[in-house]
Design an enzyme around this catalytic site. Structure first.
Site, mmCIF file in Angstrom:
data_model
loop_
_atom_site.group_PDB
_atom_site.id
_atom_site.type_symbol
_atom_site.label_atom_id
_atom_site.label_comp_id
_atom_site.label_asym_id
_atom_site.label_seq_id
_atom_site.Cartn_x
_atom_site.Cartn_y
_atom_site.Cartn_z
ATOM 1 N N GLY A 48 0.795 -1.138 0.106
ATOM 2 C CA GLY A 48 0.037 -0.091 0.190
ATOM 3 C C GLY A 48 0.896 1.256 0.126
ATOM 4 C CD GLN A 53 3.201 5.797 2.693
ATOM 5 O OE1 GLN A 53 2.447 5.363 2.114
ATOM 6 N NE2 GLN A 53 4.375 5.241 3.318
ATOM 7 C CB CYS A 92 4.988 2.289 7.444
ATOM 8 S SG CYS A 92 4.626 3.789 6.437
ATOM 9 C CG LEU A 93 6.494 1.050 1.516
ATOM 10 C CD1 LEU A 93 6.140 1.324 0.274
ATOM 11 C CD2 LEU A 93 7.790 -0.017 1.413
ATOM 12 C CG HIS A 134 -0.846 1.109 7.042
ATOM 13 N ND1 HIS A 134 0.230 0.859 8.201
ATOM 14 C CD2 HIS A 134 -0.052 2.257 6.450
ATOM 15 C CE1 HIS A 134 1.347 1.721 8.012
ATOM 16 N NE2 HIS A 134 1.243 2.179 6.797
ATOM 17 C CD GLU A 135 -1.094 2.451 2.501
ATOM 18 O OE1 GLU A 135 -0.836 3.669 2.622
ATOM 19 O OE2 GLU A 135 -0.469 1.614 2.977
ATOM 20 C CG HIS A 138 -0.113 6.732 5.447
ATOM 21 N ND1 HIS A 138 1.157 7.425 6.027
ATOM 22 C CD2 HIS A 138 0.324 5.435 5.183
ATOM 23 C CE1 HIS A 138 2.075 6.468 5.983
ATOM 24 N NE2 HIS A 138 1.534 5.235 5.851
HETATM 25 CO CO CO Z 1 2.699 3.752 5.752
#
Ligand code: CO
Length: 159
Positions: A48, A53, A92-93, A134-135, A138
């Site tokens: 995701g 991000q 998380c990236l 999660h997304e 964000h």
């Molecule tokens: Co994330």
């Protein structure tokens, strides 16, 4: 037009903790952003990615956990129903190498718009429900680290 892999913003860049603006223009630029975000997510081995991000504070996210739902593009998503609880490891990236156990709803129903502005809903349980939550977090400037109940070390994960 060739796709681009975008630079991923990492913590503590302040864009990650600000609420994102709704999308109002469903144009080619949005389509391009979605395509580039998806390519960027795949290149980073993620499931995701949210627009902040990649440095864009708009309510846009992509999710693909490799199940039958495939690629899910979320514009202006809202969780309309959430039930149950699951606790599992999340990363998380924007936090390379950091993993922790996060409680999430077991089931969510999400309403969003697609790249043409058409409303759709997606229901999910388990890992996909986790990725969607999660997304969407964000897009509110909420990071998984604010919900971690226990951090994991890498040796434990590679166990
Ligand atoms: Co994330």
């Amino acid at each position: 037009m060739a796709l681009s892999i975008l630079p991923i913003v990492t913590y503590p860049n302040p864009i990650l903790e600000q609420p994102c603006a709704p999308v109002t223009a469903f144009d080619r630029q949005l389509g391009r952003l979605l395509d580039d975000m998806y390519e960027t997510m795949l290149a980073a081995d993620g499931v995701g990615l949210a627009a902040p991000q990649v440095g864009i504070a708009k309510r846009v996210a992509v999710v693909d956990v490799g199940d039958e739902h495939g690629r899910i593009e979320l514009i202006n998503p809202v969780i309309v129903e959430a039930r149950g609880e699951q606790v599992d490891v999340e990363g998380c990236l924007s936090f390379p190498g950091l993993f922790g156990e996060v409680p999430r709803a077991e089931y969510v129903n999400v309403r969003a718009q697609n790249r043409r502005g058409r409303l759709f809903t997606v229901s999910a349980t388990g890992f996909l429900a986790r990725a969607l939550q999660h997304e969407i977090d964000h897009l509110h400037g909420v990071l998984f680290t604010s919900k971690v109940i226990r951090y994991c070390d890498l040796e434990e994960l590679e166990g």
